[in-house]
Design a protein around this motif. Structure first.
Motif, PDB file in Angstrom:
ATOM      1  N   GLU A  53     -39.646  14.775 -22.110  1.00  0.00           N
ATOM      2  CA  GLU A  53     -40.006  15.023 -23.503  1.00  0.00           C
ATOM      3  C   GLU A  53     -40.372  13.725 -24.216  1.00  0.00           C
ATOM      4  O   GLU A  53     -41.352  13.666 -24.975  1.00  0.00           O
ATOM      5  CB  GLU A  53     -38.856  15.716 -24.230  1.00  0.00           C
ATOM      6  CG  GLU A  53     -39.192  16.099 -25.640  1.00  0.00           C
ATOM      7  CD  GLU A  53     -38.048  16.811 -26.328  1.00  0.00           C
ATOM      8  OE1 GLU A  53     -38.290  17.308 -27.445  1.00  0.00           O
ATOM      9  OE2 GLU A  53     -36.936  16.884 -25.782  1.00  0.00           O
ATOM     10  N   VAL A  92     -38.190  21.668 -15.188  1.00  0.00           N
ATOM     11  CA  VAL A  92     -36.792  21.249 -15.278  1.00  0.00           C
ATOM     12  C   VAL A  92     -35.963  22.313 -15.997  1.00  0.00           C
ATOM     13  O   VAL A  92     -34.844  22.627 -15.584  1.00  0.00           O
ATOM     14  CB  VAL A  92     -36.669  19.874 -15.977  1.00  0.00           C
ATOM     15  CG1 VAL A  92     -35.218  19.530 -16.253  1.00  0.00           C
ATOM     16  CG2 VAL A  92     -37.309  18.790 -15.136  1.00  0.00           C
ATOM     17  N   GLY A  93     -36.501  22.896 -17.058  1.00  0.00           N
ATOM     18  CA  GLY A  93     -35.788  23.955 -17.777  1.00  0.00           C
ATOM     19  C   GLY A  93     -35.548  25.181 -16.914  1.00  0.00           C
ATOM     20  O   GLY A  93     -34.456  25.767 -16.924  1.00  0.00           O
ATOM     21  N   TYR A 109     -41.609  19.479 -17.963  1.00  0.00           N
ATOM     22  CA  TYR A 109     -40.514  19.856 -18.865  1.00  0.00           C
ATOM     23  C   TYR A 109     -40.095  21.301 -18.626  1.00  0.00           C
ATOM     24  O   TYR A 109     -38.909  21.620 -18.576  1.00  0.00           O
ATOM     25  CB  TYR A 109     -41.000  19.647 -20.296  1.00  0.00           C
ATOM     26  CG  TYR A 109     -39.931  19.706 -21.346  1.00  0.00           C
ATOM     27  CD1 TYR A 109     -38.891  18.798 -21.367  1.00  0.00           C
ATOM     28  CD2 TYR A 109     -39.981  20.677 -22.336  1.00  0.00           C
ATOM     29  CE1 TYR A 109     -37.917  18.860 -22.346  1.00  0.00           C
ATOM     30  CE2 TYR A 109     -39.019  20.735 -23.320  1.00  0.00           C
ATOM     31  CZ  TYR A 109     -37.992  19.822 -23.321  1.00  0.00           C
ATOM     32  OH  TYR A 109     -37.034  19.883 -24.284  1.00  0.00           O
ATOM     33  N   ALA A 164     -34.986  16.065 -18.346  1.00  0.00           N
ATOM     34  CA  ALA A 164     -35.820  16.802 -19.307  1.00  0.00           C
ATOM     35  C   ALA A 164     -36.067  15.971 -20.564  1.00  0.00           C
ATOM     36  O   ALA A 164     -37.177  15.979 -21.108  1.00  0.00           O
ATOM     37  CB  ALA A 164     -35.156  18.127 -19.667  1.00  0.00           C
TER      38      ALA A 164
END
Length: 70
Positions: free
Chosen positions: A48, A14-15, A11, A44
């Protein structure tokens, strides 16, 4: 040993990727279609969702909910 790529690290990666691409586009280094940003945002969200699902299943296995009858 089971390889688990669906953790918080995925996560975060990707951010960070979205942040780097956005910064490069704002500075004018390159031009990127907004469709790629939506693709990364969807990726993302998948990360999550899978993280939440794994954590919920672990919780459900560890704790048994017993309903109280009045």
């Amino acid at each position: 040993m089971k390889l688990n790529i669906f953790r918080y690290e995925g996560y975060v990666v990707v951010g960070i990727l979205m942040m780097i691409i956005t910064l490069g586009k704002l500075v004018g280094l390159y031009s990127v279609s907004s469709d790629w940003f939506w693709f990364l945002a969807g990726l993302a969200l998948i990360f999550e969702g899978i993280i939440s699902l794994i954590k919920q299943r672990r919780f459900d296995r560890k704790y048994k909910i017993i309903e109280r009858k009045d």
